[in-house]
Design an enzyme around this catalytic site. Structure first.
Site, PDB file in Angstrom:
ATOM      1  N   HIS A 134      -4.988  -7.098  10.408  1.00 12.88           N
ATOM      2  CA  HIS A 134      -4.486  -8.976   8.883  1.00 12.88           C
ATOM      3  C   HIS A 134      -5.584  -8.762   9.008  1.00 12.88           C
ATOM      4  O   HIS A 134      -6.841  -9.057   9.850  1.00 12.88           O
ATOM      5  CB  HIS A 134      -3.727  -9.697  10.032  1.00 12.88           C
ATOM      6  CG  HIS A 134      -3.103 -10.545   9.357  1.00 12.88           C
ATOM      7  ND1 HIS A 134      -3.968 -11.659   8.116  1.00 12.88           N
ATOM      8  CD2 HIS A 134      -1.742 -11.101   8.450  1.00 12.88           C
ATOM      9  CE1 HIS A 134      -2.956 -12.212   7.692  1.00 12.88           C
ATOM     10  NE2 HIS A 134      -1.891 -11.767   7.532  1.00 12.88           N
ATOM     11  N   ARG A 185      -3.309 -17.491   0.768  1.00 10.16           N
ATOM     12  CA  ARG A 185      -3.999 -16.438  -0.164  1.00 10.16           C
ATOM     13  C   ARG A 185      -2.972 -16.135  -2.219  1.00 10.16           C
ATOM     14  O   ARG A 185      -2.960 -16.541  -2.747  1.00 10.16           O
ATOM     15  CB  ARG A 185      -3.910 -15.034   0.142  1.00 10.16           C
ATOM     16  CG  ARG A 185      -5.424 -14.834   0.813  1.00 10.16           C
ATOM     17  CD  ARG A 185      -5.502 -13.502   0.916  1.00 10.16           C
ATOM     18  NE  ARG A 185      -4.636 -12.748   2.082  1.00 10.16           N
ATOM     19  CZ  ARG A 185      -3.559 -12.571   2.736  1.00 10.16           C
ATOM     20  NH1 ARG A 185      -3.913 -11.670   2.170  1.00 10.16           N
ATOM     21  NH2 ARG A 185      -3.096 -11.969   3.608  1.00 10.16           N
TER      22      ARG A 185
END
Lengths: 183, 363
Positions: free
Chosen positions: B33, B56
């Protein structure tokens, strides 16, 4: 496809074709998954989340799914389903002279350290991955990652993969080990 | 039916003597990740909190040590991870010989550590909601600063604590934020052209690093969730192991070399249900009445799953219930821990309604 050409297309098709039904199944268990978001690599908003709590906090969807299904289990008539916690599966049992048919699990009861067997008609493994198996599986198959931390808890050790392998199961991509793609 | 659960906190180590025999057969497909928080109080800790992708998605910007934006924050995870290794190595640069356009090469020769910086504005923080306070006020992953120059100072301070030279400038951060916000011309490159509000605005900055998140490889399954047997030769058609099914991260083949966000919980539900249906269909003895009823139901409803299972169940060995050894209607389900479900499942046992200490809203 996002799997960089390595995905099993029949499995991908099954996942896509069954996802709407899976969503209905969870909603029938009492979950509200009506909030759509877009995550990395997605072409559109397609990941279902729960709406935030009344106080505005995001809800933990994984926990809520387990909780809802647990409640469903608890609502069944007594004696139909037995849930054993604090027990570690040690070995899949193969029926003698059956050509390898799996019909039970030998497990260690961690409360009193005794070994027992649970016999039945089939076994379903749902034991997770090996992201925290730093000493063994990652060292062997993704040594370039060993310096990286993990988001997984210490239980993610690939135990189910070992159980399956011991009765002849096929961990995939064994020929890809030397290329060691990761993503 | 029996459901067997591991208690994550008490799983003992596997017997080391078995491992050499098992290792050659595992897949190397491991998902990193791109964004796990670097805790300022424990920068080298091996277990990290995930920085949710939603941060994000809501407009978070990723910067390197110079304060430069280096990747589309919403690109697939492996792309973002590769870009962080390439553009935000903590100590060592990648060798010159590495082809940076080849993700596999970037990955396999990745620096041993990397650190990038996630910057949010007030709008992104508001979009994320009150749970942001957990990362900001409880864990102190985020630092609140004023404007691009405040971001640069925060980045430089973090590097100096690691005895690394300061590289970021307010001008670089300004340009990065302007690029993310789609500004062009002088407004994108010249801090002097910024309206005062740009320099004074509150920004939040956290250090992030890639972390091992998910293992794509595992036991090969068919679409009916049956586990396949290792073939003796390359020409041999894969056969199912009778009586054995798998669902979730323990299985392999679905995600290939990159898993998309959201597909982990989904695969658990989809293949978990299919595994249960397959186990019942193939192994639980049916009465004549039940068989007739099922045939009628499939004929009338066109149950795709039943047909799918039937089509894929053509290997003979595990087709249909077996005649011998019929011993009641008990099935065994081993439910271990997927990493994601682990904490939740434990909490089910111990605390009926715990307040989540981590954001499990995205898996």
């Amino acid at each position: 496809m996002s799997g960089r050409g390595l995905s099993d297309e029949a499995l991908v098709h099954t996942l896509a074709a069954e996802s709407a039904d899976a969503l209905r199944f969870l909603e029938a268990a009492g979950l509200d998954l009506g909030y759509l978001i877009q995550l990395g690599g997605h072409s559109t908003k397609r990941t279902h989340r729960e709406p935030n709590s009344p106080d505005g906090k995001p809800r933990p969807v994984g926990f809520d799914i387990v909780n809802a299904l647990r409640k469903k289990l608890d609502s069944l008539p007594p004696g139909l389903v037995t849930v054993l916690t604090n027990a570690k599966a040690q070995r899949l049992l193969v029926k003698p002279a059956s050509g390898g048919r799996v019909d039970g699990v030998e497990f260690l009861n961690l409360t009193d350290n005794t070994v027992s067997s649970a016999m039945g008609q089939a076994v379903i493994l749902a034991t997770g991955g090996y992201s925290a198996d730093r000493q063994e599986l990652l060292a062997q198959h993704a040594p370039q990652l060993l310096a990286l931390p993990t988001t997984n808890g210490p239980w993610a050790r690939g135990d189910g993969i070992r159980l399956g392998r011991a009765v002849g199961a096929h961990p995939i991509h064994m020929d890809k080990v030397s290329k060691s793609l990761l993503a | 039916m029996i459901i067997l659960c591991f208690k994550p906190s008490v799983i003992p180590l596997q017997s080391p003597s078995l491992l050499p025999h098992l290792l050659p057969f595992l897949s190397s497909q491991v998902q990193v990740h791109p964004t796990a928080f670097v805790d300022p109080a424990d920068v080298d800790g091996q277990v990290k909190f995930l920085a949710p992708e939603a941060l994000r998605g809501l407009g978070g910007v990723l910067l390197n040590a110079r304060g430069q934006r280096f990747v589309d924050e919403l690109a697939p995870r492996d792309t973002v991870t590769g870009a962080i290794f390439k553009h935000a190595p903590l100590s060592e640069a990648l060798p010159e010989t590495v082809d940076m356009t080849d993700q596999a090469q970037v990955h396999t020769t990745a620096p041993r550590s990397a650190e990038a910086y996630l910057v949010l504005d007030e709008k992104a923080v508001a979009g994320f909601g009150p749970n942001f306070d957990f990362y900001f006020k409880v864990k102190h992953f985020f630092q609140k600063v004023e404007g691009p120059s405040g971001v640069a100072e925060a980045i430089n301070a973090r590097r100096q604590r690691r005895s690394l030279s300061p590289l970021a400038s307010g001008a670089q951060v300004f340009a990065a934020l302007a690029m993310k916000r789609g500004k062009t011309g002088a407004a994108a490159t010249d801090p002097a052209a910024a309206v005062p509000a740009d320099e004074a605005e509150a920004l939040y900055v956290a250090a992030i690093t890639p972390a091992i998140h998910y293992t794509m490889g595992g036991l090969q399954i068919r679409p009916d969730a049956a586990v396949l047997r290792a073939a003796d030769s390359a020409d041999e058609k894969p056969r199912a192991i009778a009586g054995l099914y798998a669902a979730g991260e323990v299985s392999g083949g679905l995600h290939g070399a990159n898993r998309l966000g959201g597909n982990s919980l989904l695969e658990c539900v989809v293949f978990g249900r299919i595994a249960a249906r397959s186990a019942i269909r193939n192994h639980v003895p049916k009465s004549a009445e039940e068989q007739a009823h099922e045939a009628a139901r499939r004929r009338i409803l066109g149950d795709d799953i039943a047909l799918l299972v039937e089509e894929n169940n053509d290997d003979g060995e595990d087709a249909g219930p077996e005649d011998e050894g019929i011993g009641g209607e008990e099935k065994v389900v081993v439910e271990g821990k997927s990493p994601e479900a682990g904490e939740e499942a434990e909490a089910v046992d111990d605390k009926p309604t715990p307040a989540p200490t981590r954001d499990h809203s995205e898996l």
